[in-house]
Write a protein that holds these residues in place. Sequence first.
Motif, PDB file in Angstrom:
ATOM      1  N   VAL A 142       0.831  -1.207   0.000  1.00  7.08           N
ATOM      2  CA  VAL A 142       0.000   0.000   0.000  1.00  7.08           C
ATOM      3  C   VAL A 142       0.865   1.256   0.000  1.00  7.08           C
ATOM      4  O   VAL A 142       0.633   2.189  -0.778  1.00  7.08           O
ATOM      5  CB  VAL A 142      -0.950   0.003   1.215  1.00  7.08           C
ATOM      6  N   ARG A 143       1.877   1.282   0.849  1.00  5.49           N
ATOM      7  CA  ARG A 143       2.720   2.467   0.961  1.00  5.49           C
ATOM      8  C   ARG A 143       3.565   2.699  -0.285  1.00  5.49           C
ATOM      9  O   ARG A 143       3.792   3.842  -0.691  1.00  5.49           O
ATOM     10  CB  ARG A 143       3.618   2.340   2.189  1.00  5.49           C
ATOM     11  N   ALA A 144       4.033   1.640  -0.891  1.00  2.00           N
ATOM     12  CA  ALA A 144       4.885   1.793  -2.070  1.00  2.00           C
ATOM     13  C   ALA A 144       4.141   2.451  -3.222  1.00  2.00           C
ATOM     14  O   ALA A 144       4.736   3.174  -4.036  1.00  2.00           O
ATOM     15  CB  ALA A 144       5.424   0.429  -2.506  1.00  2.00           C
ATOM     16  N   PHE A 145       2.825   2.217  -3.301  1.00  2.00           N
ATOM     17  CA  PHE A 145       2.040   2.773  -4.409  1.00  2.00           C
ATOM     18  C   PHE A 145       1.175   3.964  -3.986  1.00  2.00           C
ATOM     19  O   PHE A 145       0.436   4.510  -4.798  1.00  2.00           O
ATOM     20  CB  PHE A 145       1.147   1.689  -5.013  1.00  2.00           C
ATOM     21  N   GLN A 146       1.274   4.373  -2.738  1.00  2.00           N
ATOM     22  CA  GLN A 146       0.495   5.520  -2.278  1.00  2.00           C
ATOM     23  C   GLN A 146       1.002   6.818  -2.892  1.00  2.00           C
ATOM     24  O   GLN A 146       0.237   7.746  -3.158  1.00  2.00           O
ATOM     25  CB  GLN A 146       0.527   5.620  -0.746  1.00  2.00           C
ATOM     26  N   GLN A 147       2.338   6.919  -3.026  1.00  4.72           N
ATOM     27  CA  GLN A 147       2.989   8.042  -3.692  1.00  4.72           C
ATOM     28  C   GLN A 147       2.715   9.386  -3.027  1.00  4.72           C
ATOM     29  O   GLN A 147       2.600  10.411  -3.692  1.00  4.72           O
ATOM     30  CB  GLN A 147       2.599   8.071  -5.182  1.00  4.72           C
ATOM     31  N   GLN A 148       2.629   9.385  -1.722  1.00  6.95           N
ATOM     32  CA  GLN A 148       2.527  10.621  -0.958  1.00  6.95           C
ATOM     33  C   GLN A 148       2.945  10.363   0.488  1.00  6.95           C
ATOM     34  O   GLN A 148       3.039   9.214   0.917  1.00  6.95           O
ATOM     35  CB  GLN A 148       1.107  11.172  -0.994  1.00  6.95           C
ATOM     36  N   TYR A 149       3.234  11.446   1.214  1.00  2.25           N
ATOM     37  CA  TYR A 149       3.670  11.366   2.602  1.00  2.25           C
ATOM     38  C   TYR A 149       4.935  10.509   2.755  1.00  2.25           C
ATOM     39  O   TYR A 149       5.029   9.667   3.640  1.00  2.25           O
ATOM     40  CB  TYR A 149       2.558  10.791   3.495  1.00  2.25           C
ATOM     41  N   PHE A 150       5.909  10.731   1.877  1.00  2.00           N
ATOM     42  CA  PHE A 150       7.145   9.957   1.923  1.00  2.00           C
ATOM     43  C   PHE A 150       8.361  10.803   2.293  1.00  2.00           C
ATOM     44  O   PHE A 150       9.451  10.276   2.495  1.00  2.00           O
ATOM     45  CB  PHE A 150       7.401   9.282   0.576  1.00  2.00           C
ATOM     46  N   PHE A 151       8.169  12.139   2.394  1.00  2.00           N
ATOM     47  CA  PHE A 151       9.284  13.041   2.693  1.00  2.00           C
ATOM     48  C   PHE A 151       8.799  14.046   3.723  1.00  2.00           C
ATOM     49  O   PHE A 151       7.826  14.758   3.490  1.00  2.00           O
ATOM     50  CB  PHE A 151       9.740  13.748   1.421  1.00  2.00           C
ATOM     51  N   ALA A 152       9.480  14.095   4.869  1.00  2.00           N
ATOM     52  CA  ALA A 152       9.006  14.938   5.966  1.00  2.00           C
ATOM     53  C   ALA A 152      10.070  15.925   6.423  1.00  2.00           C
ATOM     54  O   ALA A 152      11.267  15.616   6.394  1.00  2.00           O
ATOM     55  CB  ALA A 152       8.565  14.069   7.141  1.00  2.00           C
ATOM     56  N   ASP A 153       9.627  17.088   6.871  1.00  2.00           N
ATOM     57  CA  ASP A 153      10.499  18.136   7.409  1.00  2.00           C
ATOM     58  C   ASP A 153      11.624  18.492   6.451  1.00  2.00           C
ATOM     59  O   ASP A 153      12.718  18.875   6.882  1.00  2.00           O
ATOM     60  CB  ASP A 153      11.071  17.697   8.760  1.00  2.00           C
ATOM     61  N   GLU A 154      11.380  18.310   5.172  1.00  2.00           N
ATOM     62  CA  GLU A 154      12.334  18.665   4.106  1.00  2.00           C
ATOM     63  C   GLU A 154      13.659  17.897   4.210  1.00  2.00           C
ATOM     64  O   GLU A 154      14.652  18.299   3.622  1.00  2.00           O
ATOM     65  CB  GLU A 154      12.623  20.174   4.119  1.00  2.00           C
ATOM     66  N   ARG A 155      13.651  16.743   4.938  1.00  2.00           N
ATOM     67  CA  ARG A 155      14.909  15.998   5.075  1.00  2.00           C
ATOM     68  C   ARG A 155      14.748  14.511   5.376  1.00  2.00           C
ATOM     69  O   ARG A 155      15.660  13.729   5.151  1.00  2.00           O
ATOM     70  CB  ARG A 155      15.785  16.626   6.153  1.00  2.00           C
ATOM     71  N   TYR A 156      13.580  14.083   5.866  1.00  2.00           N
ATOM     72  CA  TYR A 156      13.379  12.682   6.193  1.00  2.00           C
ATOM     73  C   TYR A 156      12.763  11.947   5.012  1.00  2.00           C
ATOM     74  O   TYR A 156      11.635  12.220   4.624  1.00  2.00           O
ATOM     75  CB  TYR A 156      12.433  12.530   7.390  1.00  2.00           C
ATOM     76  N   LEU A 157      13.500  11.007   4.440  1.00  2.00           N
ATOM     77  CA  LEU A 157      12.992  10.193   3.334  1.00  2.00           C
ATOM     78  C   LEU A 157      12.754   8.774   3.834  1.00  2.00           C
ATOM     79  O   LEU A 157      13.658   8.124   4.359  1.00  2.00           O
ATOM     80  CB  LEU A 157      13.987  10.171   2.169  1.00  2.00           C
ATOM     81  N   THR A 158      11.518   8.286   3.685  1.00  2.00           N
ATOM     82  CA  THR A 158      11.207   6.932   4.142  1.00  2.00           C
ATOM     83  C   THR A 158      11.946   5.896   3.294  1.00  2.00           C
ATOM     84  O   THR A 158      12.112   6.087   2.080  1.00  2.00           O
ATOM     85  CB  THR A 158       9.692   6.663   4.068  1.00  2.00           C
ATOM     86  N   PRO A 159      12.416   4.796   3.904  1.00  2.00           N
ATOM     87  CA  PRO A 159      13.137   3.761   3.141  1.00  2.00           C
ATOM     88  C   PRO A 159      12.298   3.115   2.049  1.00  2.00           C
ATOM     89  O   PRO A 159      12.850   2.570   1.094  1.00  2.00           O
ATOM     90  CB  PRO A 159      13.542   2.749   4.215  1.00  2.00           C
ATOM     91  N   PHE A 160      10.957   3.169   2.147  1.00  2.00           N
ATOM     92  CA  PHE A 160      10.111   2.600   1.107  1.00  2.00           C
ATOM     93  C   PHE A 160      10.178   3.399  -0.192  1.00  2.00           C
ATOM     94  O   PHE A 160       9.714   2.928  -1.235  1.00  2.00           O
ATOM     95  CB  PHE A 160       8.655   2.530   1.576  1.00  2.00           C
ATOM     96  N   TYR A 161      10.755   4.603  -0.139  1.00  2.00           N
ATOM     97  CA  TYR A 161      10.832   5.453  -1.331  1.00  2.00           C
ATOM     98  C   TYR A 161      12.279   5.812  -1.662  1.00  2.00           C
ATOM     99  O   TYR A 161      12.525   6.775  -2.380  1.00  2.00           O
ATOM    100  CB  TYR A 161      10.016   6.728  -1.118  1.00  2.00           C
ATOM    101  N   SER A 162      13.213   5.051  -1.138  1.00  2.00           N
ATOM    102  CA  SER A 162      14.621   5.355  -1.360  1.00  2.00           C
ATOM    103  C   SER A 162      15.277   4.343  -2.301  1.00  2.00           C
ATOM    104  O   SER A 162      15.132   3.132  -2.092  1.00  2.00           O
ATOM    105  CB  SER A 162      15.355   5.348  -0.013  1.00  2.00           C
ATOM    106  N   PRO A 163      16.000   4.809  -3.330  1.00  2.00           N
ATOM    107  CA  PRO A 163      16.116   6.207  -3.735  1.00  2.00           C
ATOM    108  C   PRO A 163      14.879   6.649  -4.532  1.00  2.00           C
ATOM    109  O   PRO A 163      14.341   5.866  -5.316  1.00  2.00           O
ATOM    110  CB  PRO A 163      17.367   6.200  -4.611  1.00  2.00           C
ATOM    111  N   CYS A 164      14.456   7.868  -4.302  1.00  2.00           N
ATOM    112  CA  CYS A 164      13.282   8.406  -4.989  1.00  2.00           C
ATOM    113  C   CYS A 164      13.724   8.909  -6.361  1.00  2.00           C
ATOM    114  O   CYS A 164      14.331   9.974  -6.482  1.00  2.00           O
ATOM    115  CB  CYS A 164      12.676   9.544  -4.169  1.00  2.00           C
TER     116      CYS A 164
END
Length: 274
Positions: free
Chosen positions: A51-73
Amino acid sequence: MTTTARGVDARGVNSPGRAAVGARTLRTDRWWLPPTATTIGLLIFLVYGGVRAFQQQYFFADERYLTPFYSPCVSLGCASEPGSAHFGMFIPDHPLIPYAALSLPFLLLFRLTCYYYRKAYYRSFVLAPAACAVPEPHATYTGETRFPLIMQNVHRYFFYVAVVISVINTYDAIVAFRHPTDGFVVGVGNLVLLGNVALLWCYTASCHSCRHVMGGRLTHFSKHPVRYWLWTKISALNARHQFFAWITLATLILTDLYVMLVARGTITDLRLIG
């Protein structure tokens, strides 16, 4: 070797005088609990991760936190979150293509072919066998000598890709200490990312393929003291490979959940420094 008149191997369960047991199993304990728990655990991760891999939102927070499910974006859609694409954007933006399409397939195959996960889903989903002393429902079994299970042998190659992706995850965790406007900062999110990366390295380094790379082909350990030392350390980690296999499933979900909640504004990242 003892054989019958037809030339069939008569050892083990086929040996003469073997007790004829017609019961499904003689075990009286709750042998079905471990495979059931494994099935539930793996399903939770697969459903959440899918679900998260295809949600395509809420993956980058505070302009610096990248979730591992979207790395590398690397999708063109990463442009929606400036600063999330550390290695460029070159994959088409499409609802059916994950933003981390460059890494997710290899990570999935790395875990799918992992020696521990083979045991996990063979016993839970495939029931081959479900538990010790419990007959499996399959009429024949050829092991990993024929297609498609022979493809399990490519695990060693996915290991090398997993190492590269672990390096990328480490880079993501390090650059997260720098905020675009506030400079060097340390927040709870930094600790979450670092903890997740450290455990991912433990899982990757404890891999059987890593142990083989360190000393599997050596004939004389005495002639390779450095590799022998590394082999002993990896062997110690390898004994806990099952633990790291499960704990990293949990930390991946918790890390992604933290980033998602901060990105959505549900919670605020606590600043410790900066």
